[in-house]
Design a protein around this motif. Structure first.
Motif: not given
Length: 261
Positions: A119, A122, A126-128, A131, A135, A205, A208-209
């Motif tokens: 986390p 992020m 960012g979210i995408g 990230t 990971t 996935q 995070i996103a």
């Protein structure tokens, strides 16, 4: 009488189970189907219903979009792990100073609960896709480094001395002798990295996103669509086993390097 006995021995359950692993799969699939049909566990639907859900998944554009996103982030993350991990492992194998500097951090991240660290990525990435790729790298790069280092350190000194006798420079010895001789361990590290990368891409996935297969997993669990949930798990397993099988084929093709060290 002896013929009947030999006939029953040939088609005995134990012999069939030992002859082919597919019989074992059929056996456990039958148990799964039986438990699902009895409705003893709501989280375990019948296997036949899962296969119908699998067929429905293949017809949905959302599945293929998630598949493309998952495959892209998995491929980029694993590729970067190999591209960075192998040189770092080689450097740690040939340089004691580099080994002392990096070995602590490599072993720390290998044993650390990476999921708890994810986390923090992020706010930075960012979210995408970035990230999720990070990971995958955090999950997979460490085994590549460690196995590469192990392969380099086990290269026989006689091979290195032979290169020096023929006038090879330090970098030529590393590129033409050390790395090929360490290739079995390097491929083993890549095979283990594939397994960890699959975990990384799904965890990334989900945590995070909520995109790709991770988003589908969360959606199916939220609406209790267990048939589609298990169908998606089967897809992930097939992807993982396929990639691992290809790496194992490559591993067998270069196994002769192990005999020359």
């Amino acid at each position: 009488m002896d013929k009947d006995k030999s006939f029953y021995q040939y088609f005995s359950f134990k012999r069939l189970m030992q002859t082919s692993p597919f019989w074992s799969l059929i056996f456990w699939a039958g148990i799964w189907e039986f438990i699902g049909q009895m409705e003893w566990m709501t989280l375990l639907p019948p296997l036949s219903a899962i296969w119908f859900a699998f067929a429905e998944l293949l017809e949905q554009s959302a599945f293929w979009d998630a598949f493309a996103m998952t495959a892209r982030t998995f491929g980029i993350g694993l590729g970067l792990s190999v591209a960075v991990g192998v040189p770092v492992g080689v450097l740690m194998g040939i340089s004691r100073r580099t080994d002392k500097i990096l070995s602590l951090w490599v072993n720390l991240f290998l044993s650390a609960p990476i999921t708890a660290v994810i986390p923090a990525l992020m706010p930075i990435l960012g979210i995408g896709d970035a990230t999720v790729i990070a990971t995958v790298i955090l999950f997979s790069i460490w085994v590549v480094i460690i196995d590469t280092q192990a392969g380099v350190t086990h290269v026989q000194n006689s091979l290195v001395e032979m290169g020096r006798i023929f006038g090879c420079s330090r970098w030529k010895i590393i590129a033409w002798i050390v790395v090929p001789a360490a290739m079995p361990e390097i491929i083993t590290g890549i095979r283990l990295a594939v397994v960890r990368a699959v975990k990384g891409v799904i965890v990334g996935q989900i945590v995070i996103a909520l995109i790709g297969f991770g988003g589908l997993f969360s959606t199916y669990l939220s609406y209790f669509l267990m048939e589609r949930f298990w169908a998606l798990i089967i897809v992930v397993f097939v992807m993982s086993f396929t990639i691992i099988g290809l790496v194992e084929l490559l591993e067998r093709r270069i196994a002769f390097y192990a005999k020359t060290r």
